[in-house]
Design a protein around this motif. Structure first.
Motif, short mmCIF file in Angstrom:
data_model
loop_
_atom_site.label_atom_id
_atom_site.label_comp_id
_atom_site.label_asym_id
_atom_site.label_seq_id
_atom_site.Cartn_x
_atom_site.Cartn_y
_atom_site.Cartn_z
N LEU A 219 0.82 -1.21 0.00
CA LEU A 219 0.00 0.00 0.00
C LEU A 219 0.86 1.26 0.00
CD1 LEU A 219 -2.78 -1.13 2.48
CD2 LEU A 219 -3.13 -0.44 0.10
N CYS A 220 1.98 1.23 0.70
CA CYS A 220 2.89 2.38 0.68
C CYS A 220 3.47 2.58 -0.71
CB CYS A 220 4.01 2.17 1.70
SG CYS A 220 3.48 2.24 3.42
N VAL A 221 3.85 1.48 -1.35
CA VAL A 221 4.33 1.55 -2.73
C VAL A 221 3.22 2.05 -3.65
CG1 VAL A 221 5.20 0.20 -4.68
CG2 VAL A 221 6.05 -0.26 -2.37
N GLY A 222 2.01 1.51 -3.44
CA GLY A 222 0.87 1.92 -4.24
C GLY A 222 0.58 3.40 -4.13
N ASN A 223 0.68 3.95 -2.93
CA ASN A 223 0.45 5.38 -2.74
C ASN A 223 1.42 6.21 -3.57
OD1 ASN A 223 -1.73 6.31 -1.23
ND2 ASN A 223 -0.80 5.71 0.70
N ALA A 224 2.69 5.77 -3.59
CA ALA A 224 3.70 6.48 -4.38
C ALA A 224 3.34 6.41 -5.87
CB ALA A 224 5.07 5.87 -4.13
N VAL A 225 2.86 5.24 -6.32
CA VAL A 225 2.46 5.07 -7.73
C VAL A 225 1.29 5.98 -8.07
CG1 VAL A 225 1.48 3.45 -9.41
CG2 VAL A 225 3.32 2.71 -7.88
N PHE A 226 0.29 6.02 -7.22
CA PHE A 226 -0.90 6.85 -7.49
C PHE A 226 -0.55 8.34 -7.49
CE2 PHE A 226 -3.07 3.08 -5.40
CZ PHE A 226 -3.41 2.52 -6.62
N CYS A 227 0.34 8.74 -6.58
CA CYS A 227 0.77 10.14 -6.56
C CYS A 227 1.52 10.49 -7.84
CB CYS A 227 1.65 10.41 -5.34
SG CYS A 227 0.75 10.42 -3.77
N TYR A 228 2.30 9.53 -8.33
CA TYR A 228 3.03 9.76 -9.58
C TYR A 228 2.06 9.88 -10.76
CZ TYR A 228 6.55 9.34 -13.23
OH TYR A 228 7.34 9.58 -14.33
#
Length: 253
Positions: A219-228
């Protein structure tokens, strides 16, 4: 502690995605003269909303700890919905004529068949149907990814072949300043990241169906992806006029 951290990351991820979706939709009135880009922002907002709602549903139902097959089905459902919207959004910016009726029917058919098959298998405990549903998801995602890549490569080739004239010198200069095809490289990276994130999540679910800690990391990785994804699309608005002119030029040749 592990469970609490997982719940916290679900909550923060869900809220973050919904806030970014609302921002894309709310600020869309600035781009009312750019039909394709405006639609792209709406589709990306729908994609982020699907992920945000999916994360909050995980938090509400808590299936991960006692019904892993349902948790997997939920993950596949919102990844499939979000990925489809994202594919439509980004490919349309590369090719304004991309989102034709046959593609919409094709993708929606695959999505509906996947969801029905997957959840039928979960509710009636038919692992064969669940496997077919996941297979449809993986096949369709691969298909859309290949479609997007072909569109990206074709648009890149066309813009490289387009000669510089007085009429297009302005947007060509902007392209040189950004060193990309109008931000599309960053968008293609965003698509690859979401595909890898989705596949990684599905694989992690299959390998560790009862573990909780890997999902906090995902989920932390996913958050970074969505922000990108949000950043790359929002940043595209800074060169939207030049990008629109360039796209029209290469497809009107």
């Amino acid at each position: 502690m592990e469970q609490q951290l997982y719940h916290l990351t679900l909550l923060l991820s869900g809220i973050t995605c919904l806030v970014m979706a609302a921002s894309l939709y709310y600020n869309n009135f600035y781009y009312r003269d750019y039909r394709i880009y405006k639609r792209s922002r709406v589709l990306t907002a729908l994609s982020l909303s699907a992920f945000g709602i999916g994360f909050l549903l995980h938090l509400y139902f808590g299936w991960r700890t006692y019904w892993p097959s349902a948790a997997t089905a939920l993950s596949v459902t919102y990844f499939h919905m979000g990925g489809t919207m994202l594919s439509w959004s980004h490919a349309s910016l590369l090719n304004p004529e991309y989102l034709k009726r046959f593609r919409v029917i094709r993708d929606m058919t695959a999505l509906v068949v996947n969801i029905v098959t997957l959840w039928t298998g979960v509710f009636f405990d038919i692992s064969f149907l669940t496997g077919i549903g996941i297979g449809i998801f993986l096949t369709h995602v691969t298909w859309m990814s290949t479609d997007f890549m072909r569109t990206y490569l074709r648009a890149s080739r066309l813009v490289r072949e387009l000669p510089i004239t007085k009429e297009n010198a302005h947007w060509w200069t902007i392209r040189a300043q950004h060193s990309t095809f109008y931000g599309q490289r960053s968008m293609s990276i965003a698509c690859y990241l979401i595909i890898l994130f989705g596949l990684g999540s599905i694989i992690m679910t299959a390998l560790l169906p009862h573990a909780v800690w890997p999902y906090s990391v995902l989920l932390c990785v996913g958050n970074a992806v969505f922000c990108y994804i949000y950043y790359s699309l929002d940043n595209y608005g800074a060169v939207i006029e030049a990008a629109t002119n360039a796209t029209e030029d290469i497809y009107q040749r």
